[in-house]
Scaffold this motif. Structure first.
Motif: not given
Length: 174
Positions: A27-47, A158-162
């Protein structure tokens, strides 16, 4: 050879936390590649009524260290749930892994498998045998929080798979 409580707990807990660490690295590598601070993911919610990613990571950590501690009859390290950065959550996962690696097999397998573990819940205490505690509460709870963290990161693109969830970056053990 019979499957012991140690065999059913510590390797599974370690696998979950190592896979979570690998997912966080990806996730960190994906964020950095897209110019995003991975810390922004920390508050993500599904609902709206679900806990955010940072809390899912904390609860996964609490679940495995608490489960291992109860089974081994040792006090797990205190972690005050103050993580606010990507480095903080990665450090927490690493500390949790180090604690799990410190658990002595004899501390879990040397006791009575039918010993009672009292699980304190709001408003009640559940008395569970050690195997029931592990199989009916501790493992399912830990898996829930790790898979929720996985799903939160997938929802962030984030490009994650099973295979990331099941094997992290280490492959299945033989």
């Amino acid at each position: 050879m019979a499957l012991t409580l140690y065999d059913a707990s510590i390797p599974s807990f370690l696998n979950m936390m190592r896979n979570l660490a690998a997912i966080l690295r990806k996730a960190e590598a994906h964020a950095m590649a897209g110019g995003v601070d991975p810390t922004s993911y920390l508050e993500a919610q599904l609902a709206p009524d679900m806990r955010p990613l940072v809390r899912q990571i904390q609860m996964a950590s609490d679940s495995v260290k608490g489960g291992a501690g109860r089974l081994a009859n040792v006090t797990p390290p205190e972690m005050p749930d103050t993580e606010a950065t990507w480095a903080d959550v990665q450090a927490r996962v690493a500390k949790t892994i180090a604690f799990l690696e410190s658990i002595d097999r004899a501390a879990i397998d040397g006791g009575d498998d039918q010993r009672i573990i009292e699980l304190k819940m709001p408003g009640r205490t559940l008395p569970l045998t050690a195997p029931n505690f592990l199989l009916r509460f501790s493992l399912p709870n830990a898996y829930f929080h790790v898979v929720t963290a996985y799903a939160l990161l997938r929802a962030q693109g984030v490009p994650l798979g099973k295979a990331d969830y099941l094997m992290g970056d280490q492959g299945l053990p033989s």
